[in-house]
Enzyme design. Structure first.
Site, PDB file in Angstrom:
ATOM      1  N   GLU A   1      35.744  11.390  58.474  1.00 23.56           N
ATOM      2  CA  GLU A   1      35.130  10.788  57.280  1.00 23.56           C
ATOM      3  C   GLU A   1      33.811  10.198  57.739  1.00 23.56           C
ATOM      4  OE1 GLU A   1      36.308  11.145  54.389  1.00 23.56           O
ATOM      5  OE2 GLU A   1      38.403  11.642  54.778  1.00 23.56           O
TER       6      GLU A   1
ATOM      7  N   LYS B   1      42.237   2.685  67.193  1.00 23.32           N
ATOM      8  CA  LYS B   1      41.070   2.172  67.928  1.00 23.32           C
ATOM      9  C   LYS B   1      40.126   1.534  66.921  1.00 23.32           C
ATOM     10  CE  LYS B   1      37.217   2.586  69.508  1.00 23.32           C
ATOM     11  NZ  LYS B   1      36.216   1.553  69.183  1.00 23.32           N
TER      12      LYS B   1
ATOM     13  N   CYS C   1      30.165   3.725  52.970  1.00 24.89           N
ATOM     14  CA  CYS C   1      29.822   5.147  53.033  1.00 24.89           C
ATOM     15  C   CYS C   1      29.629   5.721  51.638  1.00 24.89           C
ATOM     16  CB  CYS C   1      30.914   5.898  53.776  1.00 24.89           C
ATOM     17  SG  CYS C   1      32.530   5.567  53.108  1.00 24.89           S
TER      18      CYS C   1
ATOM     19  N   GLU D   1      20.982   7.969  55.714  1.00 23.97           N
ATOM     20  CA  GLU D   1      21.885   6.862  55.387  1.00 23.97           C
ATOM     21  C   GLU D   1      21.346   5.579  56.031  1.00 23.97           C
ATOM     22  OE1 GLU D   1      25.810   6.618  57.265  1.00 23.97           O
ATOM     23  OE2 GLU D   1      26.650   6.211  55.296  1.00 23.97           O
TER      24      GLU D   1
HETATM   25  P1  NAD Z   1      30.398   4.560  64.592  1.00 23.26           P
HETATM   26  O1  NAD Z   1      30.399   6.041  64.538  1.00 23.26           O
HETATM   27  O2  NAD Z   1      29.373   3.906  65.453  1.00 23.26           O
HETATM   28  O3  NAD Z   1      31.800   4.005  65.126  1.00 23.26           O
HETATM   29  C1  NAD Z   1      33.022   4.269  64.478  1.00 23.26           C
HETATM   30  C2  NAD Z   1      34.150   4.152  65.494  1.00 23.26           C
HETATM   31  O4  NAD Z   1      34.014   5.182  66.465  1.00 23.26           O
HETATM   32  C3  NAD Z   1      34.158   2.846  66.259  1.00 23.26           C
HETATM   33  O5  NAD Z   1      35.489   2.439  66.493  1.00 23.26           O
HETATM   34  C4  NAD Z   1      33.482   3.241  67.560  1.00 23.26           C
HETATM   35  O6  NAD Z   1      33.817   2.386  68.640  1.00 23.26           O
HETATM   36  C5  NAD Z   1      34.027   4.644  67.765  1.00 23.26           C
HETATM   37  N1  NAD Z   1      33.219   5.513  68.624  1.00 23.26           N
HETATM   38  C6  NAD Z   1      31.897   5.416  68.904  1.00 23.26           C
HETATM   39  N2  NAD Z   1      31.537   6.407  69.751  1.00 23.26           N
HETATM   40  C7  NAD Z   1      32.633   7.150  70.002  1.00 23.26           C
HETATM   41  C8  NAD Z   1      32.888   8.309  70.777  1.00 23.26           C
HETATM   42  N3  NAD Z   1      31.930   8.918  71.487  1.00 23.26           N
HETATM   43  N4  NAD Z   1      34.137   8.820  70.801  1.00 23.26           N
HETATM   44  C9  NAD Z   1      35.116   8.248  70.076  1.00 23.26           C
HETATM   45  N5  NAD Z   1      34.940   7.134  69.329  1.00 23.26           N
HETATM   46  C10 NAD Z   1      33.707   6.588  69.279  1.00 23.26           C
HETATM   47  O7  NAD Z   1      30.313   4.078  63.091  1.00 23.26           O
HETATM   48  P2  NAD Z   1      30.185   2.588  62.544  1.00 23.26           P
HETATM   49  O8  NAD Z   1      28.778   2.163  62.793  1.00 23.26           O
HETATM   50  O9  NAD Z   1      31.300   1.751  63.070  1.00 23.26           O
HETATM   51  O10 NAD Z   1      30.451   2.814  61.002  1.00 23.26           O
HETATM   52  C11 NAD Z   1      29.450   3.137  60.108  1.00 23.26           C
HETATM   53  C12 NAD Z   1      29.482   4.596  59.732  1.00 23.26           C
HETATM   54  O11 NAD Z   1      30.778   4.933  59.227  1.00 23.26           O
HETATM   55  C13 NAD Z   1      28.533   4.964  58.613  1.00 23.26           C
HETATM   56  O12 NAD Z   1      27.876   6.169  58.905  1.00 23.26           O
HETATM   57  C14 NAD Z   1      29.433   5.158  57.399  1.00 23.26           C
HETATM   58  O13 NAD Z   1      28.937   5.975  56.409  1.00 23.26           O
HETATM   59  C15 NAD Z   1      30.659   5.696  58.041  1.00 23.26           C
HETATM   60  N6  NAD Z   1      31.811   5.498  57.178  1.00 23.26           N
HETATM   61  C16 NAD Z   1      32.345   6.577  56.536  1.00 23.26           C
HETATM   62  C17 NAD Z   1      33.421   6.411  55.684  1.00 23.26           C
HETATM   63  C18 NAD Z   1      34.021   7.588  54.992  1.00 23.26           C
HETATM   64  O14 NAD Z   1      35.151   7.478  54.587  1.00 23.26           O
HETATM   65  N7  NAD Z   1      33.345   8.703  54.850  1.00 23.26           N
HETATM   66  C19 NAD Z   1      33.978   5.156  55.496  1.00 23.26           C
HETATM   67  C20 NAD Z   1      33.411   4.072  56.158  1.00 23.26           C
HETATM   68  C21 NAD Z   1      32.331   4.266  57.024  1.00 23.26           C
END
Ligand code: NAD
Length: 485
Positions: A252, A177, A286, A383
């Site tokens: 993550e 996804k 991240c 963050e």
């Molecule tokens: P997000 O949590 O908004 O979305 C991530 C994914 O989850 C997307 O595909 C989104 O559509 C999906 N999603 C959203 N709500 C959901 C739900 N209720 N159930 C299931 N899936 C759902 O994050 P983002 O804005 O896309 O990414 C940024 C964040 O990701 C930052 O906090 C960053 O630190 C983190 N990040 C972490 C790592 C790591 O490895 N630790 C790596 C990259 C990004």
């Protein structure tokens, strides 16, 4: 291929429109223009993908292939990624707004990931345990079942590969996804998986809203394992949704990583290298070293060198070869950074460079450096996920460790020092999943990656990732009754 203007879903290996025909426009952050129209999955598409995945798993399709054969297929995926590398890099650069040089590196690293797990296929196995009972006791590693792999928009292809490759090599069907803003390279990856020989029912790619597609995947009892990368709040919601089915979850999540610069370090090199560790990918990383802790004797000189390098960063069109920093993913994401800059000013931090919105199309923002930051300020605790660095002075090792640890996150970090004893002490004392000494690199295909505290659960990459995609089964073969004592 990057010029394709319409993308279907991939459901059980087949490209097709969404069941309800919904489409969504995907934009290019550097221009705000529409890049492609993409099918938007809904609950019926999730049902179709999981129906096929579960039936394939129950029938032993893919899971019963010899591990070596699965490895060979993954090696072919790596080859196809390399064959199409330039197209994929351009597509990623345009869709995610990242500099083309970075996008090329990421596509190469995605191919490396498939190669690594191709090689791991027949090198991750169970154990024989010397038990007291008469017989033979073996520990088996079995595939866990259909995996829902949910990825964010900041490293769309790379993070997808960190999940897809280990999940597949262990024998699991996958449903990927991607984030709604960046589905294009994930859809291309889905096509390449099928071309390489992963059985069609074991490959689905479903772009769509997290609240619909992500939620339906996590709630479905046919999903055996969820691997999620994204915001900490979303990770917490996923844990709750997964709870009733006891679905395995690894997460993550966010970070607020520290780069700790001691006065005894080669702080000039740290000042030259650290700007890209904060502002690379426009700070949407991240692992961004968004808190820079500098020992007081070198603080002012460090800030001068660091801001000079920051001002010199080339913020420009992602497809320009010289660009070092592209736009943020969206105007909304840029607004978050601008709001934090305002908050920082109210909290007493001082902006010494950047923070301006350039007069051009696209969601660009000049990399911003805040000094006079206290670690208790919200700009130092939360963050921001944008190009904002907080520089914080400290006195001595003890305070450095206290400040580095004094955030809810624990993902990554760097320690700059020329004192080996100090490097050992401080790296043992900082509570994060990943640390580097005299370097800002966090990620390597071969080593475990993930967070302590609210940065996540579980590890990706390296051999550690494979544990998350397998179940452990213990089988005892009795060789006769126990002799009477
Ligand atoms: P997000 O949590 O908004 O979305 C991530 C994914 O989850 C997307 O595909 C989104 O559509 C999906 N999603 C959203 N709500 C959901 C739900 N209720 N159930 C299931 N899936 C759902 O994050 P983002 O804005 O896309 O990414 C940024 C964040 O990701 C930052 O906090 C960053 O630190 C983190 N990040 C972490 C790592 C790591 O490895 N630790 C790596 C990259 C990004």
């Amino acid at each position: 291929m990057s010029d394709r203007s319409r993308y279907d879903l991939i459901v059980a290996g087949v490209a097709r429109p969404a069941a309800d025909g919904a489409m969504v426009a995907v934009r290019e952050p550097a221009t705000g223009q529409v890049l492609a129209e993409v099918a938007r999955a809904g609950a019926p598409d999730v049902d179709d993908a999981l129906g096929a995945a579960a039936a394939a798993f129950d029938a032993g399709v893919w899971a019963d292939e010899p591990a070596t054969a699965r490895g060979r297929v993954l090696a072919r995926v790596a080859g196809l990624l390399r064959e199409h590398a330039e197209d994929l890099a351009r597509l990623e650069a345009r869709n995610a707004g990242k500099p083309i040089g970075d996008a090329r590196w990421e596509v190469g690293a995605a191919a490396d990931t498939f190669e690594y797990y191709a090689g791991a296929a027949d090198k991750f196995f169970g154990e024989v345990v010397p038990v007291a009972d008469p017989g033979l006791d073996v520990v088996l590693r079995e595939p866990v079942g259909p995996c829902a792999l949910i990825v964010p928009w900041n490293f769309p292809l790379l993070i997808a590969s960190w999940k897809v490759a280990p999940a597949l090599v262990c024998g699991n069907p996958v449903v990927l996804k991607p984030a709604s803003l960046t589905p294009l390279t994930a859809l291309r990856l889905g096509e390449l998986l099928v071309d390489a020989g992963v059985p069609a029912p074991c490959v689905s790619v479903l772009p769509g809203p997290g609240s619909v597609v992500g939620d339906a995947l996590v709630a479905d009892p046919r999903v055996a394992k969820v691997s999620f990368t994204g915001e900490t709040a979303t990770g917490a919601a996923i844990l709750q949704t997964a709870a009733p089915n006891i679905t395995r979850v690894s997460l993550e999540l966010g970070g607020k990583s520290a780069c700790v610069v001691f006065a005894d370090a080669d702080w000039r090199r740290a000042a030259a290298e650290t700007p890209l560790a904060v502002f690379g990918n426009a700070g949407q990383d991240c692992c961004a070293r968004s808190r820079i802790l500098v020992e007081r004797p070198v603080h002012d000189a460090f800030v001068e060198a660091f801001t000079a390098r920051t001002r010199a960063l080339r913020v420009d069109d992602p497809l320009d070869e010289r660009t070092e920093v592209g736009p943020l993913i969206s105007d909304a994401q840029r607004r978050v950074s601008l709001d934090y800059l305002e908050l920082g000013a109210q909290e007493g931090a001082r902006l010494v460079c950047g923070g301006r919105v350039p007069e051009r199309a696209g969601s660009f923002l000049e990399p911003a450096v805040l000094v006079d930051v206290d670690n208790r300020m919200r700009v130092a605790q939360e963050e921001i996920f944008g190009p904002v660095a907080c520089v914080i002075p400290f006195d001595g090792e003890e305070e450095a460790v206290r400040l580095a640890n004094d955030v809810p996150y624990g993902l990554s970090g760097s320690i700059w020092t020329s004192d080996l004893g100090r490097a050992i002490r401080v790296s043992r004392a900082i509570r994060t999943g990943v640390l580097s000494v005299n370097s800002n690199r966090s990620v390597r295909t071969e080593t475990p990656f993930g967070g302590f505290k609210r940065s996540g659960l579980g590890r990706e990459l390296g051999m550690h990732a494979l544990a998350h995609y397998t179940e452990v089964k213990n089988v005892f073969f009795c060789s006769g009754s126990r002799p009477a004592r």
